[in-house]
Design an enzyme around this catalytic site. Structure first.
Site, PDB file in Angstrom:
ATOM      1  N   HIS A  82      21.061   0.261  45.993  1.00 28.13           N
ATOM      2  CA  HIS A  82      20.147   0.315  47.137  1.00 28.13           C
ATOM      3  C   HIS A  82      20.242  -0.960  47.970  1.00 28.13           C
ATOM      4  CE1 HIS A  82      15.806   0.604  48.742  1.00 28.13           C
ATOM      5  NE2 HIS A  82      16.459   1.626  49.254  1.00 28.13           N
ATOM      6  N   GLU A 127      24.016   2.364  49.137  1.00 29.64           N
ATOM      7  CA  GLU A 127      23.023   2.879  50.074  1.00 29.64           C
ATOM      8  C   GLU A 127      22.742   1.808  51.112  1.00 29.64           C
ATOM      9  OE1 GLU A 127      19.081   3.636  51.868  1.00 29.64           O
ATOM     10  OE2 GLU A 127      19.782   1.875  50.750  1.00 29.64           O
ATOM     11  N   ASP A 158      21.085   1.262  55.525  1.00 29.23           N
ATOM     12  CA  ASP A 158      20.315   1.794  56.646  1.00 29.23           C
ATOM     13  C   ASP A 158      20.988   1.347  57.932  1.00 29.23           C
ATOM     14  OD1 ASP A 158      17.721   2.264  54.849  1.00 29.23           O
ATOM     15  OD2 ASP A 158      18.409   0.216  54.514  1.00 29.23           O
ATOM     16  N   HIS A 210      17.389  -2.433  57.493  1.00 26.87           N
ATOM     17  CA  HIS A 210      16.336  -1.475  57.148  1.00 26.87           C
ATOM     18  C   HIS A 210      15.117  -1.537  58.056  1.00 26.87           C
ATOM     19  CE1 HIS A 210      12.650  -0.191  55.039  1.00 26.87           C
ATOM     20  NE2 HIS A 210      13.412   0.808  54.612  1.00 26.87           N
TER      21      HIS A 210
END
Length: 267
Positions: A25, A52, A54, A67
């Site tokens: 993450h 992962e 964003d 993010h």
């Protein structure tokens, strides 16, 4: 249960029927360097092939791996990211690290797969452009809480990519699973996975029955954000297909215990 998407059917040692996927993450950092190249590199060094991240677009349309809507929590800057140009953001630091562009991340490790959470509509067109430019269709999963943003990405692509359902679509899949219609909805929505927390408030989402109904519909179940060893092991025993974790070190150990590690050969 299977999917036509190469992203969801990996070929690293111990994959295939021995899923699940392990996803780091925002990279791996215990020092506040999330979504930095150092954090992504640390996860890869642990053996991760799935990261992962964003994406948000700058004022001049450059896609950043970031993010929050604002800069304060993780950088030495202030204000909304979208109010800055890429040149202005290049001067800022995440614990000494520059904020990476998504293109930097995409180009740095051509064999690494990226689970991309699209955070604003302005990011959608540029994400589609970069996937096309790099031919990255088989190594990107497009995710968003908003299916509207996800569909905007899909409209810009020449061929399919893996996708996970937005929040309302996931609710629909959950409910229609009880009457055997989740597969039809997933086909309409062009999704291959649901990415969910174990619980929404007091409501438990991830149960053995939910996993079974999703599998019956041809959907993978990937769970976020799981940071404790015992919870990882419990969810794997339920049959989930993916775990997303801040504690990449613990998740790597758990996957190694299952004989499904590394996903990527360490440098």
């Amino acid at each position: 249960m299977s999917s036509a998407s190469p992203y969801l059917n990996p070929t690293f040692p111990g994959s295939g029927q021995n899923r699940p996927l392990a996803m780091s993450h925002r990279g791996f950092s215990l020092a506040g360097q999330e979504n930095s190249m150092a954090a992504f590199r640390a996860a890869i060094d642990l053996g991760f092939r799935y990261l992962e991240t964003d994406v948000r677009a700058t004022r001049d349309g450059v896609l950043m791996a970031f993010h929050d809507p604002t800069l304060e929590r993780t950088t030495d800057g202030r204000g909304e990211l979208t109010a800055h140009t890429a040149g202005q953001l290049a001067q800022l630091r995440i614990s000494g690290e520059p904020i990476p562009t998504f293109e930097e991340l995409l180009a740095a490790w051509p064999d690494v797969c990226l689970n991309v959470d699209v955070k604003d509509m302005a990011a959608a067109d540029e994400l589609a452009r970069l996937i096309e430019a790099y031919g990255a269709h088989d190594r990107v999963l497009v995710a968003s809480f908003s299916d509207r943003r996800r569909f905007r990405v899909l409209r810009g692509l020449s061929r399919p990519v893996a996708g996970s359902a937005g929040i309302y679509a996931t609710a629909g899949i959950y409910l229609l699973g009880f009457v055997g219609l989740a597969k039809l909805l997933a086909r309409i929505l062009r999704v291959h996975a649901v990415q969910v927390p174990v619980q929404y408030g007091r409501f438990t989402v991830v149960t053995r029955g939910f996993v079974r109904r999703c599998h019956r519909a041809g959907l993978q179940v990937q769970v976020w954000t799981i940071n404790e060893r015992a919870e990882m092991q419990r969810l794997l025993a339920l049959g989930v297909d993916g775990l997303i974790s801040d504690r990449a070190d613990i998740l790597a150990d758990v996957m190694a215990e299952r004989g499904s590690w590394p996903q990527r050969e360490r440098a």
